[in-house]
Design an enzyme around this catalytic site. Structure first.
Site, PDB file in Angstrom:
ATOM      1  N   HIS A 148      -3.341   7.307   2.453  1.00 38.02           N
ATOM      2  CA  HIS A 148      -3.745   6.000   1.941  1.00 38.02           C
ATOM      3  C   HIS A 148      -5.167   5.715   2.431  1.00 38.02           C
ATOM      4  O   HIS A 148      -5.502   5.980   3.579  1.00 38.02           O
ATOM      5  CB  HIS A 148      -2.772   4.935   2.457  1.00 38.02           C
ATOM      6  CG  HIS A 148      -3.186   3.538   2.114  1.00 38.02           C
ATOM      7  ND1 HIS A 148      -3.597   3.179   0.852  1.00 38.02           N
ATOM      8  CD2 HIS A 148      -3.262   2.409   2.878  1.00 38.02           C
ATOM      9  CE1 HIS A 148      -3.898   1.885   0.852  1.00 38.02           C
ATOM     10  NE2 HIS A 148      -3.711   1.408   2.061  1.00 38.02           N
ATOM     11  N   ASN A 178      -9.972  -0.103  -0.326  1.00 38.68           N
ATOM     12  CA  ASN A 178      -8.508  -0.029  -0.271  1.00 38.68           C
ATOM     13  C   ASN A 178      -7.949  -0.573  -1.585  1.00 38.68           C
ATOM     14  O   ASN A 178      -8.020  -1.774  -1.840  1.00 38.68           O
ATOM     15  CB  ASN A 178      -8.012  -0.850   0.932  1.00 38.68           C
ATOM     16  CG  ASN A 178      -6.496  -0.814   1.085  1.00 38.68           C
ATOM     17  OD1 ASN A 178      -5.786  -0.341   0.196  1.00 38.68           O
ATOM     18  ND2 ASN A 178      -6.018  -1.329   2.196  1.00 38.68           N
ATOM     19  N   CYS A 207       0.818  -1.225   0.000  1.00 37.67           N
ATOM     20  CA  CYS A 207       0.000   0.000   0.000  1.00 37.67           C
ATOM     21  C   CYS A 207       0.846   1.267   0.000  1.00 37.67           C
ATOM     22  O   CYS A 207       0.363   2.338  -0.358  1.00 37.67           O
ATOM     23  CB  CYS A 207      -0.956   0.006   1.186  1.00 37.67           C
ATOM     24  SG  CYS A 207      -2.113  -1.349   1.116  1.00 37.67           S
TER      25      CYS A 207
HETATM   26  N1  ACO Z   1     -18.612  -8.469   8.552  1.00 38.88           N
HETATM   27  C1  ACO Z   1     -19.067  -8.731   9.785  1.00 38.88           C
HETATM   28  N2  ACO Z   1     -18.276  -9.073  10.808  1.00 38.88           N
HETATM   29  C2  ACO Z   1     -16.959  -9.133  10.568  1.00 38.88           C
HETATM   30  C3  ACO Z   1     -16.406  -8.876   9.301  1.00 38.88           C
HETATM   31  C4  ACO Z   1     -17.297  -8.537   8.261  1.00 38.88           C
HETATM   32  N3  ACO Z   1     -16.882  -8.259   7.024  1.00 38.88           N
HETATM   33  N4  ACO Z   1     -15.067  -9.007   9.367  1.00 38.88           N
HETATM   34  C5  ACO Z   1     -14.779  -9.334  10.631  1.00 38.88           C
HETATM   35  N5  ACO Z   1     -15.920  -9.420  11.371  1.00 38.88           N
HETATM   36  C6  ACO Z   1     -16.077  -9.744  12.778  1.00 38.88           C
HETATM   37  C7  ACO Z   1     -14.874 -10.430  13.340  1.00 38.88           C
HETATM   38  O1  ACO Z   1     -14.952 -11.827  13.070  1.00 38.88           O
HETATM   39  C8  ACO Z   1     -15.007 -10.141  14.811  1.00 38.88           C
HETATM   40  O2  ACO Z   1     -15.934 -11.015  15.381  1.00 38.88           O
HETATM   41  P1  ACO Z   1     -15.677 -11.637  16.851  1.00 38.88           P
HETATM   42  O3  ACO Z   1     -15.638 -10.459  17.757  1.00 38.88           O
HETATM   43  O4  ACO Z   1     -16.841 -12.525  17.011  1.00 38.88           O
HETATM   44  O5  ACO Z   1     -14.356 -12.346  16.729  1.00 38.88           O
HETATM   45  C9  ACO Z   1     -15.620  -8.735  14.837  1.00 38.88           C
HETATM   46  O6  ACO Z   1     -16.176  -8.530  13.531  1.00 38.88           O
HETATM   47  C10 ACO Z   1     -14.629  -7.633  15.133  1.00 38.88           C
HETATM   48  O7  ACO Z   1     -13.456  -7.861  14.396  1.00 38.88           O
HETATM   49  P2  ACO Z   1     -12.196  -6.922  14.483  1.00 38.88           P
HETATM   50  O8  ACO Z   1     -11.125  -7.436  13.578  1.00 38.88           O
HETATM   51  O9  ACO Z   1     -11.854  -6.639  15.888  1.00 38.88           O
HETATM   52  O10 ACO Z   1     -12.824  -5.593  13.875  1.00 38.88           O
HETATM   53  P3  ACO Z   1     -12.162  -4.177  13.771  1.00 38.88           P
HETATM   54  O11 ACO Z   1     -13.001  -3.182  14.423  1.00 38.88           O
HETATM   55  O12 ACO Z   1     -10.704  -4.208  14.115  1.00 38.88           O
HETATM   56  O13 ACO Z   1     -12.267  -3.916  12.206  1.00 38.88           O
HETATM   57  C11 ACO Z   1     -10.856  -4.032  10.259  1.00 38.88           C
HETATM   58  C12 ACO Z   1     -11.659  -4.805  11.310  1.00 38.88           C
HETATM   59  C13 ACO Z   1     -11.809  -3.188   9.463  1.00 38.88           C
HETATM   60  C14 ACO Z   1     -10.138  -5.001   9.343  1.00 38.88           C
HETATM   61  C15 ACO Z   1      -9.831  -3.135  10.962  1.00 38.88           C
HETATM   62  O14 ACO Z   1      -9.124  -3.874  11.921  1.00 38.88           O
HETATM   63  C16 ACO Z   1      -8.859  -2.493  10.017  1.00 38.88           C
HETATM   64  O15 ACO Z   1      -9.209  -1.634   9.234  1.00 38.88           O
HETATM   65  N6  ACO Z   1      -7.567  -2.817  10.139  1.00 38.88           N
HETATM   66  C17 ACO Z   1      -6.531  -2.177   9.367  1.00 38.88           C
HETATM   67  C18 ACO Z   1      -6.508  -2.638   7.974  1.00 38.88           C
HETATM   68  C19 ACO Z   1      -5.571  -1.721   7.234  1.00 38.88           C
HETATM   69  O16 ACO Z   1      -5.475  -0.532   7.478  1.00 38.88           O
HETATM   70  N7  ACO Z   1      -4.798  -2.182   6.314  1.00 38.88           N
HETATM   71  C20 ACO Z   1      -3.886  -1.225   5.694  1.00 38.88           C
HETATM   72  C21 ACO Z   1      -2.917  -1.787   5.001  1.00 38.88           C
HETATM   73  S1  ACO Z   1      -3.577  -2.793   3.755  1.00 38.88           S
HETATM   74  C22 ACO Z   1      -2.254  -3.271   2.767  1.00 38.88           C
HETATM   75  O17 ACO Z   1      -1.137  -2.888   2.962  1.00 38.88           O
HETATM   76  C23 ACO Z   1      -2.468  -4.269   1.684  1.00 38.88           C
END
Ligand code: ACO
EC number: 2.3.1.180
Length: 323
Positions: free
Chosen positions: A250, A280, A113
């Site tokens: 980003h 993304n 990214c």
């Molecule tokens: N729909 C519904 N529920 C979901 C989904 C979905 N699509 N995906 C995950 N969940 C669930 C999980 O299973 C979890 O359930 P549990 O509590 O029963 O285990 C719950 O939602 C919460 O999951 P978290 O991972 O804690 O959710 P979070 O609030 O952290 O959001 C996310 C997840 C959006 C992925 C976030 O962590 C994020 O944006 N992380 C950073 C990603 C990023 O910035 N990447 C950048 C670089 S990308 C690159 O370089 C290629």
């Protein structure tokens, strides 16, 4: 001193738009969850005939048009991508050929990214070092090809697209009022590899593999890394957040963008957000966001613009430029 000045920009998106609701029959998720956790409402997904090379070519042609240039004017193409058409040759060389360009040179840059930020910083060094006068810098990705479409924690986050800039050498005064790239700061740390990676490759599995991410872990590190590298860039340029006209981060997650801007003291109205439209798109996200903000008249000649990215590796970086 020589500066690398933006002469034009362009973008290209696949024809097909996939809304959050379109995932509802595929994996257990909802529009509400995706919007609330990420800010994403839709993303573009490439058809079989749309590739990193074809999208990159279209973005490059748009950037050349807006610069009033042709491929004959370009000495170097740098393509930031993690989803090349082939393992080799570099997709940049394929784009060079598609543009009918048989002079100069072209190569791919792989920083996930952060690729576009790395590529702009690299293009600036080629220009200031005298190895190139006009550089096409492209970010193009087809992450849809490396997603595990049964993994709801990743498949809803990414999209496909491409964006490009034309940079040209211009004599500057060496002052912060110059147009062009003014400062850059790049970082990486491979200790974080397992938090965001693709579980395949030519030298290991012999397959392309799928994207794997520990989203919560990435999130935890993102804001600190982003703000550190931006503060280093501000320090180099001798500016503060108040001097900025536009922050073009980003586009991975609206919550990361908001938290970074808040920590840096960048006013909300100066932040360009397109994650709702594109998801993304990895190395394409910054030039795609630039293309939206230039097209709607926000970013204008002479504006001070901060680009930032963070991604797999981890890699992270920032570039300050005057448009
Ligand atoms: N729909 C519904 N529920 C979901 C989904 C979905 N699509 N995906 C995950 N969940 C669930 C999980 O299973 C979890 O359930 P549990 O509590 O029963 O285990 C719950 O939602 C919460 O999951 P978290 O991972 O804690 O959710 P979070 O609030 O952290 O959001 C996310 C997840 C959006 C992925 C976030 O962590 C994020 O944006 N992380 C950073 C990603 C990023 O910035 N990447 C950048 C670089 S990308 C690159 O370089 C290629």
């Amino acid at each position: 001193m020589i500066r690398s000045v933006v002469r034009g920009n362009g973008a290209a998106l696949p024809r097909r738009i996939m809304k959050n609701a379109d995932f509802e029959g595929m994996v257990e998720t909802s529009d509400e969850w995706i919007v609330q956790r990420t800010g994403i409402r839709q993303r573009h997904v490439a058809a079989d005939d749309e590739t990193t090379a074809s999208l990159g070519e279209a973005a490059a042609r748009a950037a050349l048009d807006s610069a009033g240039m042709t491929p004959a004017d370009i000495d170097l193409i740098i393509l930031a991508t993690s989803t090349p058409n082939n393992t080799f040759p570099a997709t940049a060389v394929e784009i060079q050929n598609r543009l009918g360009m048989h002079h100069g040179f072209a190569f791919d840059m792989q920083a996930v990214c952060s690729g576009f930020v790395y590529a702009v910083a690299t293009a600036d060094l080629y220009i200031r070092g005298g190895l190139a006068k006009r550089v096409l810098v492209i970010g193009s990705e087809t992450f849809s090809r490396i997603l595990d479409w049964s993994d709801r924690s990743t498949c809803v986050l990414f999209g496909d697209g491409a964006g490009a800039l034309v940079l040209e050498a211009e004599e500057g005064a060496g002052a912060i009022t110059d147009r062009g790239v003014l400062a850059a700061s790049l970082r990486s740390d491979g200790v974080h590899k397992d938090k965001l990676f693709v579980d395949g490759g030519p030298s290991t599995t012999g397959t392309v593999g799928h994207l794997r991410m520990e989203g919560r872990e990435v999130f935890k590190h993102a804001v600190g890394m982003i703000t550190d590298v931006i503060e280093a860039t501000f320090g180099q340029a001798g500016i503060t957040a108040e001097d900025l006209d536009w922050f073009v981060p980003h586009q991975a997650n609206k919550r990361i963008i908001d938290a970074s801007a808040k920590k840096l003291g960048i006013a909300e109205e100066k932040v360009v957000v397109t994650v709702d439209l594109h998801g993304n798109t990895s190395a394409a996200s910054v030039p795609l966001a630039l293309s939206v903000a230039v097209a709607d008249g926000r970013i204008k000649k002479g504006d001070l613009v901060l680009l930032e990215a963070m991604g797999g590796g981890f890699t992270w970086g920032a570039v300050l430029l005057r448009w």
